[in-house]
Design a protein around this motif. Sequence first.
Motif, PDB file in Angstrom:
ATOM      1  N   UNK A  29      45.026  44.099  34.845  1.00  0.00           N
ATOM      2  CA  UNK A  29      45.992  43.583  36.142  1.00  0.00           C
ATOM      3  C   UNK A  29      45.375  44.816  37.129  1.00  0.00           C
ATOM      4  N   UNK A  30      45.290  45.939  37.509  1.00  0.00           N
ATOM      5  CA  UNK A  30      44.081  47.079  38.234  1.00  0.00           C
ATOM      6  C   UNK A  30      43.572  46.624  38.069  1.00  0.00           C
ATOM      7  N   UNK A  31      42.141  45.901  37.551  1.00  0.00           N
ATOM      8  CA  UNK A  31      41.047  46.093  37.845  1.00  0.00           C
ATOM      9  C   UNK A  31      41.273  44.454  38.617  1.00  0.00           C
ATOM     10  N   UNK A  32      42.076  43.738  39.454  1.00  0.00           N
ATOM     11  CA  UNK A  32      41.581  42.519  39.701  1.00  0.00           C
ATOM     12  C   UNK A  32      42.370  43.083  40.217  1.00  0.00           C
ATOM     13  N   UNK A  33      43.387  43.537  40.727  1.00  0.00           N
ATOM     14  CA  UNK A  33      44.007  43.814  42.526  1.00  0.00           C
ATOM     15  C   UNK A  33      42.818  44.642  42.961  1.00  0.00           C
ATOM     16  N   UNK A  34      42.341  45.522  42.172  1.00  0.00           N
ATOM     17  CA  UNK A  34      40.853  46.419  42.960  1.00  0.00           C
ATOM     18  C   UNK A  34      39.782  44.951  43.681  1.00  0.00           C
ATOM     19  N   UNK A  35      39.655  44.451  42.737  1.00  0.00           N
ATOM     20  CA  UNK A  35      38.319  43.364  43.237  1.00  0.00           C
ATOM     21  C   UNK A  35      39.414  42.429  44.813  1.00  0.00           C
ATOM     22  N   UNK A  36      40.549  42.497  44.283  1.00  0.00           N
ATOM     23  CA  UNK A  36      40.793  41.560  45.443  1.00  0.00           C
ATOM     24  C   UNK A  36      41.220  41.957  47.084  1.00  0.00           C
ATOM     25  N   UNK A  37      41.162  43.868  47.001  1.00  0.00           N
ATOM     26  CA  UNK A  37      40.849  44.348  48.333  1.00  0.00           C
ATOM     27  C   UNK A  37      39.735  43.935  49.224  1.00  0.00           C
ATOM     28  N   UNK A  38      38.463  43.705  48.073  1.00  0.00           N
ATOM     29  CA  UNK A  38      37.616  43.057  48.556  1.00  0.00           C
ATOM     30  C   UNK A  38      37.288  41.732  49.729  1.00  0.00           C
ATOM     31  N   UNK A  39      36.792  41.643  50.644  1.00  0.00           N
ATOM     32  CA  UNK A  39      36.498  40.098  51.607  1.00  0.00           C
ATOM     33  C   UNK A  39      35.307  39.022  50.704  1.00  0.00           C
ATOM     34  N   UNK A  40      37.268  37.609  50.523  1.00  0.00           N
ATOM     35  CA  UNK A  40      36.757  37.090  50.124  1.00  0.00           C
ATOM     36  C   UNK A  40      37.497  36.219  48.792  1.00  0.00           C
ATOM     37  N   UNK A  41      38.085  37.679  48.730  1.00  0.00           N
ATOM     38  CA  UNK A  41      38.993  37.744  46.619  1.00  0.00           C
ATOM     39  C   UNK A  41      40.193  37.367  47.849  1.00  0.00           C
ATOM     40  N   UNK A  42      41.158  36.889  46.871  1.00  0.00           N
ATOM     41  CA  UNK A  42      42.955  36.234  47.452  1.00  0.00           C
ATOM     42  C   UNK A  42      42.622  36.127  44.790  1.00  0.00           C
ATOM     43  N   UNK A  43      44.911  37.250  45.166  1.00  0.00           N
ATOM     44  CA  UNK A  43      44.631  37.236  43.567  1.00  0.00           C
ATOM     45  C   UNK A  43      46.130  36.725  44.039  1.00  0.00           C
ATOM     46  N   UNK A  44      46.166  35.600  43.020  1.00  0.00           N
ATOM     47  CA  UNK A  44      47.622  36.011  42.462  1.00  0.00           C
ATOM     48  C   UNK A  44      48.317  36.941  41.914  1.00  0.00           C
ATOM     49  N   UNK A  45      49.794  37.090  41.329  1.00  0.00           N
ATOM     50  CA  UNK A  45      49.931  38.320  40.412  1.00  0.00           C
ATOM     51  C   UNK A  45      51.097  37.525  39.802  1.00  0.00           C
ATOM     52  N   UNK A  46      50.930  37.399  38.961  1.00  0.00           N
ATOM     53  CA  UNK A  46      51.645  36.797  37.924  1.00  0.00           C
ATOM     54  C   UNK A  46      52.460  37.290  36.925  1.00  0.00           C
ATOM     55  N   UNK A  47      52.288  38.890  37.139  1.00  0.00           N
ATOM     56  CA  UNK A  47      52.909  39.621  36.491  1.00  0.00           C
ATOM     57  C   UNK A  47      54.256  40.299  37.168  1.00  0.00           C
ATOM     58  N   UNK A  48      53.800  40.289  38.084  1.00  0.00           N
ATOM     59  CA  UNK A  48      54.837  40.857  38.960  1.00  0.00           C
ATOM     60  C   UNK A  48      56.064  39.352  39.561  1.00  0.00           C
ATOM     61  N   UNK A  49      55.977  38.428  38.920  1.00  0.00           N
ATOM     62  CA  UNK A  49      56.534  37.144  39.066  1.00  0.00           C
ATOM     63  C   UNK A  49      57.926  37.493  37.131  1.00  0.00           C
TER      64      UNK A  49
END
Length: 269
Positions: free
Chosen positions: A154-174
């Motif tokens: 989760x932390x790895x994906x969210x870090x990627x998501x901070x870069x331009x061109x990436x979007x993260x769908x956060x299912x963990x927090x739902x």
Amino acid sequence: MPTPYRSYVAVGDSFTEGMCDDLLPDGHYRGWADRVASALAAEHAEHAERSEPESADTGFRYANLAVRGKLIGQIHDEQLAPAAAMGAELVTLAGGLNDVLRPGCDIDAVERLLGRCADGLRATGATVVLFTSTDPTRRMAGGARLLPAILRMKAFVQELGRQDGFVVVDLFSAPCFDDRRLWAEDRLHLSPEGHRRVAEGVLEALGRPAAFDWRAPLPAAAPAGRAERLREDARWLGTHVGPWIGRRLTGRSSGDGRPAKRPELLPYR
């Protein structure tokens, strides 16, 4: 105004293939990715009719390369190059959970390969959608064993998501995904309602107006009695866990020899 898309490629494993959603006439599962493609195709058609009614536009195009059971190394080796070559404007990438489910998972290797996939797809100019995994601890026996790796992913994906061109769908927090009604009987794959909610989460992450609150809990249901829960657990162990362990012991996968359900980037109707 949200970015319009004319083409979409889905990359991943059973989650993206659409396992346990409604069946299509051709025998394939529908899945959240098909639902996203359907919504974007309708949006594209409406825009084309309004602004370019006389154009020879070939329509919205969609490919789904995902195959059930694939590990992140297989996704990297088998799907990355074909997906990148398609040059789609939108790509969804989900993978690594099959690795995490296996004892002794090398989480460093999973992150490295997932990162390579993400970077390779982003290098084509596509918008890349990534996902955090749901929290398994409140719906699946033994889920606590998986949590450290899932939190790290989760932390790895969210870090990627901070870069331009990436979007993260956060299912963990739902928290709605704590409800077993969003899951199929095997407790690993989404039910049709689960797929509907993930599709809405993707569309919302891409800036589309929300059609409904996909994070909202389902209406309360009468809790199952202890005897019923025990019967369900026994059926789950015999029908799903046992065969899964058998495949691991024999080195087989549910996706062995199975082609992608939509391997070419073709107009989607």
